[in-house]
Design a protein around this motif. Structure first.
Motif, PDB file in Angstrom:
ATOM      1  N   SER A 232       0.846  -1.211   0.000  1.00 48.67           N
ATOM      2  CA  SER A 232       0.000   0.000   0.000  1.00 48.67           C
ATOM      3  C   SER A 232       0.875   1.253   0.000  1.00 48.67           C
ATOM      4  O   SER A 232       0.510   2.268  -0.600  1.00 48.67           O
ATOM      5  CB  SER A 232      -0.954   0.003   1.197  1.00 48.67           C
ATOM      6  OG  SER A 232      -0.260   0.311   2.404  1.00 48.67           O
ATOM      7  N   GLY A 233       2.050   1.183   0.648  1.00 48.96           N
ATOM      8  CA  GLY A 233       2.964   2.325   0.650  1.00 48.96           C
ATOM      9  C   GLY A 233       3.500   2.581  -0.739  1.00 48.96           C
ATOM     10  O   GLY A 233       3.631   3.730  -1.189  1.00 48.96           O
ATOM     11  N   SER A 234       3.793   1.495  -1.450  1.00 47.85           N
ATOM     12  CA  SER A 234       4.309   1.624  -2.807  1.00 47.85           C
ATOM     13  C   SER A 234       3.247   2.247  -3.722  1.00 47.85           C
ATOM     14  O   SER A 234       3.519   3.158  -4.513  1.00 47.85           O
ATOM     15  CB  SER A 234       4.755   0.234  -3.265  1.00 47.85           C
ATOM     16  OG  SER A 234       4.559   0.077  -4.609  1.00 47.85           O
ATOM     17  N   ARG A 235       2.001   1.790  -3.587  1.00 43.70           N
ATOM     18  CA  ARG A 235       0.917   2.334  -4.446  1.00 43.70           C
ATOM     19  C   ARG A 235       0.650   3.805  -4.127  1.00 43.70           C
ATOM     20  O   ARG A 235       0.464   4.628  -5.028  1.00 43.70           O
ATOM     21  CB  ARG A 235      -0.360   1.519  -4.251  1.00 43.70           C
ATOM     22  CG  ARG A 235      -0.232   0.142  -4.875  1.00 43.70           C
ATOM     23  CD  ARG A 235      -1.515  -0.653  -4.740  1.00 43.70           C
ATOM     24  NE  ARG A 235      -1.339  -1.967  -5.345  1.00 43.70           N
ATOM     25  CZ  ARG A 235      -1.825  -3.093  -4.840  1.00 43.70           C
ATOM     26  NH1 ARG A 235      -2.516  -3.077  -3.712  1.00 43.70           N
ATOM     27  NH2 ARG A 235      -1.627  -4.239  -5.459  1.00 43.70           N
ATOM     28  N   ALA A 236       0.625   4.126  -2.833  1.00 42.25           N
ATOM     29  CA  ALA A 236       0.356   5.524  -2.440  1.00 42.25           C
ATOM     30  C   ALA A 236       1.467   6.431  -2.964  1.00 42.25           C
ATOM     31  O   ALA A 236       1.208   7.520  -3.484  1.00 42.25           O
ATOM     32  CB  ALA A 236       0.237   5.625  -0.918  1.00 42.25           C
ATOM     33  N   MET A 237       2.706   5.975  -2.846  1.00 40.67           N
ATOM     34  CA  MET A 237       3.844   6.806  -3.297  1.00 40.67           C
ATOM     35  C   MET A 237       3.798   6.991  -4.807  1.00 40.67           C
ATOM     36  O   MET A 237       4.073   8.086  -5.315  1.00 40.67           O
ATOM     37  CB  MET A 237       5.160   6.137  -2.876  1.00 40.67           C
ATOM     38  CG  MET A 237       6.375   7.016  -3.045  1.00 40.67           C
ATOM     39  SD  MET A 237       6.407   8.335  -1.804  1.00 40.67           S
ATOM     40  CE  MET A 237       6.460   9.792  -2.814  1.00 40.67           C
ATOM     41  N   ALA A 238       3.426   5.934  -5.506  1.00 45.92           N
ATOM     42  CA  ALA A 238       3.340   6.028  -6.972  1.00 45.92           C
ATOM     43  C   ALA A 238       2.359   7.139  -7.361  1.00 45.92           C
ATOM     44  O   ALA A 238       2.603   7.905  -8.295  1.00 45.92           O
ATOM     45  CB  ALA A 238       2.914   4.695  -7.554  1.00 45.92           C
ATOM     46  N   ARG A 239       1.255   7.253  -6.612  1.00 44.46           N
ATOM     47  CA  ARG A 239       0.275   8.320  -6.904  1.00 44.46           C
ATOM     48  C   ARG A 239       0.859   9.691  -6.549  1.00 44.46           C
ATOM     49  O   ARG A 239       0.709  10.660  -7.284  1.00 44.46           O
ATOM     50  CB  ARG A 239      -1.022   8.096  -6.106  1.00 44.46           C
ATOM     51  CG  ARG A 239      -1.822   6.881  -6.531  1.00 44.46           C
ATOM     52  CD  ARG A 239      -3.269   6.945  -6.028  1.00 44.46           C
ATOM     53  NE  ARG A 239      -3.406   6.955  -4.584  1.00 44.46           N
ATOM     54  CZ  ARG A 239      -3.381   5.861  -3.816  1.00 44.46           C
ATOM     55  NH1 ARG A 239      -3.211   4.678  -4.370  1.00 44.46           N
ATOM     56  NH2 ARG A 239      -3.537   5.951  -2.516  1.00 44.46           N
ATOM     57  N   LEU A 240       1.551   9.755  -5.414  1.00 44.25           N
ATOM     58  CA  LEU A 240       2.065  11.051  -4.933  1.00 44.25           C
ATOM     59  C   LEU A 240       3.168  11.619  -5.827  1.00 44.25           C
ATOM     60  O   LEU A 240       3.365  12.832  -5.870  1.00 44.25           O
ATOM     61  CB  LEU A 240       2.603  10.902  -3.498  1.00 44.25           C
ATOM     62  CG  LEU A 240       1.532  10.721  -2.417  1.00 44.25           C
ATOM     63  CD1 LEU A 240       2.175  10.317  -1.080  1.00 44.25           C
ATOM     64  CD2 LEU A 240       0.726  12.010  -2.237  1.00 44.25           C
ATOM     65  N   LEU A 241       3.878  10.756  -6.522  1.00 43.19           N
ATOM     66  CA  LEU A 241       5.007  11.237  -7.332  1.00 43.19           C
ATOM     67  C   LEU A 241       4.560  12.232  -8.403  1.00 43.19           C
ATOM     68  O   LEU A 241       5.326  13.101  -8.825  1.00 43.19           O
ATOM     69  CB  LEU A 241       5.764  10.055  -7.962  1.00 43.19           C
ATOM     70  CG  LEU A 241       6.600   9.254  -6.950  1.00 43.19           C
ATOM     71  CD1 LEU A 241       7.235   8.038  -7.620  1.00 43.19           C
ATOM     72  CD2 LEU A 241       7.669  10.126  -6.295  1.00 43.19           C
ATOM     73  N   ALA A 242       3.284  12.143  -8.820  1.00 44.53           N
ATOM     74  CA  ALA A 242       2.754  13.093  -9.812  1.00 44.53           C
ATOM     75  C   ALA A 242       2.773  14.525  -9.273  1.00 44.53           C
ATOM     76  O   ALA A 242       2.727  15.486 -10.036  1.00 44.53           O
ATOM     77  CB  ALA A 242       1.331  12.691 -10.176  1.00 44.53           C
ATOM     78  N   GLN A 243       2.845  14.680  -7.931  1.00 42.43           N
ATOM     79  CA  GLN A 243       2.835  16.007  -7.292  1.00 42.43           C
ATOM     80  C   GLN A 243       4.247  16.563  -7.093  1.00 42.43           C
ATOM     81  O   GLN A 243       4.428  17.613  -6.476  1.00 42.43           O
ATOM     82  CB  GLN A 243       2.122  15.944  -5.933  1.00 42.43           C
ATOM     83  CG  GLN A 243       0.710  15.389  -5.983  1.00 42.43           C
ATOM     84  CD  GLN A 243      -0.214  16.261  -6.811  1.00 42.43           C
ATOM     85  OE1 GLN A 243      -0.095  17.485  -6.817  1.00 42.43           O
ATOM     86  NE2 GLN A 243      -1.096  15.623  -7.563  1.00 42.43           N
TER      87      GLN A 243
END
Ligand code: RIB
Length: 335
Positions: A232-243
């Motif tokens: 879940s940390g990996s998925r959340a970070m993948a989304r956050l990288l767009a920011q």
């Protein structure tokens, strides 16, 4: 009327048992809890006096019950998070010292499973419960024994009056985030724990407090929730990288591990392109590449204290807030 009978007709107290047996109240307590520190002969004398005076379960409290199972139930959300391993070791160590053993139940978020396991406390199959799921099993909600037999550990169960052992989570999260702000980061993201979990909320609160303190406005786009697991940390970070964050505070080490993997997958170097802070200081945190800056929680001590409290204290113990520590390693860098 001899001493024994007079005591039997009055409300017998532990002090009376101790006087009649010629031992201290601590020895009575240990004898009835099955402690190996008391000789078999003393235990028999104490138990005989208890029988003859009618010293009752309710007066004796849970640690002193004659029908004690000498077992503690430990409820965990999962065993896949290594956070719980050292806590359980601490519980077991302390339990063994007092002649108790532990039963471990994992709930994986299932209400049915929580209730199935918690039934063992209501039925007397176990003497006490160390609760680490962040939720009171519903079958214990109206049970009068609950506050005296349950210790809430690490997690929080809101407004229920339980003895709670943990750290100051909002403050620890504030310190973790302030470390990143102190290194000059302004686009600081947060991988939060699961929504609805009290600790997730407290760590988010600490993150926001630290941002406010240095005049950074809160941007919800820089927050993504996981469920405390690595994936879940990996998925959340993948989304956050767009920011385009330059730093991230993760709500626990497992999610930080996942966040590291996602950042690398996107071609980023840690800490040069992204600084990462975790929470827990699990054993692997010092050995991954780069070693993780994180908040250390005293996990073994958590377990020891919880077990000692659930075994020894009558009518619920006092809540305890233990010290945490920011451990600075090489996953964070000045911007
Ligand atoms: O209970 C899940 C999480 O909360 C753990 O990873 C640890 O951070 C604990 O405090």
């Amino acid at each position: 009327m001899d001493d024994l009978k007079r005591t039997a007709f009055s409300k017998t107290k532990m002090k009376d048992i101790a006087d009649l047996a010629g031992v201290s109240t601590a020895t009575v307590s240990r004898a009835l809890a099955g402690s190996p520190l008391v000789t078999e002969e003393t235990r028999q004398v104490v138990e005989e006096i208890v029988r003859r005076t009618g010293y009752t379960v309710s007066q004796a409290g849970r640690g002193l019950r004659l029908q004690s199972s000498r077992q503690i139930l430990v409820l965990l959300p999962t065993i896949s998070n290594p956070f719980f391993a050292e806590i359980v070791q601490g519980i077991d160590e302390e339990a063994q010292k007092a002649g108790f053993s532990i039963l471990i139940g994992t709930t994986e978020g299932s209400v049915e499973r929580e209730n199935l396991l918690a039934r063992q406390l209501r039925s007397g199959a176990v003497d006490g419960l160390v609760l680490m799921t962040g939720r009171l099993p519903s079958i214990l909600a109206d049970w009068p024994g609950a506050t005296s037999r349950i210790v809430v550990l690490s997690e929080r169960v809101p407004d229920a009056g339980f003895c709670t052992i943990g750290i100051d989570n909002p403050e620890a999260a504030r310190v973790a985030t302030a470390h990143l702000a102190g290194l000059g980061h302004r686009r600081i993201a947060h991988v939060a724990g699961p929504p609805g979990n009290v600790l997730s909320g407290q760590r988010l609160e600490g993150y926001r407090t630290a941002l406010r303190a240095v005049g950074i406005g809160f941007d919800p786009a820089l927050v993504a929730a996981g469920d405390f697991s690595v994936i879940s940390g990996s998925r959340a970070m993948a989304r956050l990288l767009a920011q385009n964050p330059t730093a991230v505070f993760c709500g626990n080490d497992d999610m930080a591990l996942g966040a590291m993997a996602a950042a690398r997958e996107a071609g980023l170097s840690i800490p040069r392109d992204l600084s990462i802070v975790g929470f827990d200081d699990l054993d692997y945190a010092a050995f991954i590449d780069p070693p993780l800056t994180t908040i250390r929680q005293p996990r073994r001590r958590f377990g020891q204290l919880a077990a000692a409290t659930v075994i020894a204290v009558e009518g619920g113990g006092a809540s305890r807030m233990l010290e945490f520590e920011l451990v600075v390693r090489r996953s964070t860098l000045r911007l």
